[in-house]
Design a protein around this motif. Structure first.
Motif, PDB file in Angstrom:
ATOM      1  N   LYS A   1      -6.562 -99.610  56.700  1.00 31.36           N
ATOM      2  CA  LYS A   1      -5.973 -99.203  55.422  1.00 31.36           C
ATOM      3  C   LYS A   1      -5.466-100.406  54.634  1.00 31.36           C
ATOM      4  O   LYS A   1      -5.576-100.457  53.407  1.00 31.36           O
ATOM      5  CB  LYS A   1      -4.844 -98.198  55.662  1.00 31.36           C
TER       6      LYS A   1
ATOM      7  N   TYR B   1     -11.395 -97.918  53.033  1.00 34.08           N
ATOM      8  CA  TYR B   1     -11.784 -97.447  54.364  1.00 34.08           C
ATOM      9  C   TYR B   1     -12.508 -96.112  54.242  1.00 34.08           C
ATOM     10  O   TYR B   1     -12.371 -95.382  53.248  1.00 34.08           O
ATOM     11  CB  TYR B   1     -10.564 -97.314  55.285  1.00 34.08           C
TER      12      TYR B   1
ATOM     13  N   GLY C   1      -8.355 -95.805  49.582  1.00 33.88           N
ATOM     14  CA  GLY C   1      -7.707 -97.114  49.644  1.00 33.88           C
ATOM     15  C   GLY C   1      -7.334 -97.647  48.277  1.00 33.88           C
ATOM     16  O   GLY C   1      -7.783 -97.150  47.243  1.00 33.88           O
TER      17      GLY C   1
END
Length: 288
Positions: A15, A20, A111
Motif C-alpha cells: 500500500k 496495488y 492506492g
C-alpha cells in the motif's frame, strides 16, 4: 488462457508503494450463460437488478463478444476491443449479450497513485467505455499481471503494479489520440514533428512551417498541443535540449559547438535555457 480469478491481500508495504492490486481475472462467458458467475465475495458479486458500487478502480478489457454497461449516466455499448473503466464509488452494472457472450480480462487497483491517475481529465466517469481495438500490447499487460499474481512471489505486487500503470497509460494514450487517428490533421502533425526533428540544428520558424503545411498557425498550434501535450515551440526546444545532452555526454565538442549544433546562435542563451530545463549548466552536466 484458462478462466481464473484471484483476490489478493496487499500488505502495508504494498500500500505504501502507492498502487496495488486487489483482484485479477479472466473469464469467457458463453452465449446465454448465467452472468455474473457465482463464487465471488459479497463486495464484488452483483446482479443486474441491484448493480454494485466498488471502492477500487477496475480496468476490464473485452476481447470477444458484445455487452452493455450501465451507470447513472446512461447505458453504453461494449463491443470487442472495448475497455470498461469502473470508477470508485460509481454505481454500475454490466453483462454480455445472450447471443454473443464475451471474454473479459480485468484488474482492480487502489492506492494514492491511482487517485492521482484518476485526476487526469482524460479519464471521465461519464464516458466509462473506451474503444481501443484488439491491441496485443494491452493483452500482454494483463497476461503478465496474471502470471505474477498466480505465483505471488515476493515483490510481485510492485512488478504487477508497473504493468498496471503501463496498461492505464496505454488506454489514456488511445483516448487522447482517438480524435486524430486517420485524419488529415494527424498526418500534418506527424509531418511537422518530422520537420522539427530533421532541422534540430537550426531555429525552425513554426509559423512559416505551418504555412508550408497549408494550415493556419493558431489551429495548428492548438491541435499540435492536443496531440503531443506541448506546443510546437516547446516540442522543438525539448528535442534540442535532448540532443545537447547527448552531445555533451558522447562527444568532445566544446559547449559553444554544442550550442551551434543544436540551433542556438548564442552560447549565453544556450547555457541559460539549458540550466532552466535541466537544473545544471552545460559544463556541470558534462562533469557528472
Amino acid at each position: 488462457m484458462k478462466d481464473f480469478f484471484k483476490y489478493l491481500t496487499p500488505g502495508e508495504e504494498d500500500k505504501q508503494w502507492g498502487i496495488y492490486l486487489n483482484v485479477v481475472g479472466t473469464k469467457h462467458t458463453h452465449p446465454d450463460e448465467e452472468y455474473p458467475p457465482k463464487g465471488h465475495p459479497s463486495g464484488y458479486f452483483f446482479n443486474w437488478e441491484k448493480g454494485r458500487v466498488l471502492n477500487e478502480f477496475q480496468v476490464n478489457f473485452i476481447t470477444e463478444g458484445t455487452g452493455d454497461l450501465e451507470t447513472k449516466d446512461g447505458r453504453f455499448l461494449v463491443k470487442t476491443g472495448s475497455v470498461m473503466l469502473i470508477y470508485p464509488g460509481m454505481w454500475h452494472r454490466y453483462r454480455p449479450r445472450g447471443k454473443t457472450g464475451w471474454a473479459e480480462n480485468y484488474i482492480g487497483i487502489e492506492g494514492e497513485a491511482v487517485n492521482r491517475f484518476l485526476s487526469n481529465p482524460v479519464l471521465n466517469p461519464k464516458t466509462p467505455v473506451v474503444f481501443c481495438g484488439l491491441k496485443e500490447s494491452l493483452l500482454d499487460c494483463y497476461y503478465n499481471i496474471f502470471e505474477l499474481c498466480k505465483k505471488e512471489k515476493p515483490g510481485f505486487q510492485q512488478i504487477a503494479s508497473g504493468y498496471s500503470v503501463r496498461l492505464l497509460g496505454s488506454v489514456i494514450s488511445m483516448v487522447k489520440n482517438k480524435d486524430f487517428k486517420g485524419k488529415n490533421i494527424e498526418i500534418t502533425i506527424e509531418k511537422a514533428k518530422f520537420l522539427i526533428r530533421q532541422n534540430i540544428d537550426k531555429e525552425t520558424n513554426i509559423k512559416e512551417m505551418a504555412r508550408s503545411l497549408n494550415i493556419g498557425y493558431s489551429y495548428f498550434r492548438k491541435m499540435f498541443k492536443l496531440f503531443t501535450g506541448v506546443s510546437p515551440g516547446q516540442y522543438q526546444l525539448q528535442l534540442r535540449i535532448l540532443r545537447a545532452k547527448e552531445l555533451l555526454l558522447t562527444s568532445d565538442k566544446a559547449v559553444k559547438e554544442v550550442a551551434y549544433a543544436t540551433g542556438f546562435d548564442s552560447i549565453y542563451y544556450f547555457s541559460r535555457i539549458f540550466k532552466d530545463k535541466t537544473g545544471k549548466s552545460p559544463s556541470e552536466f558534462r562533469k557528472e
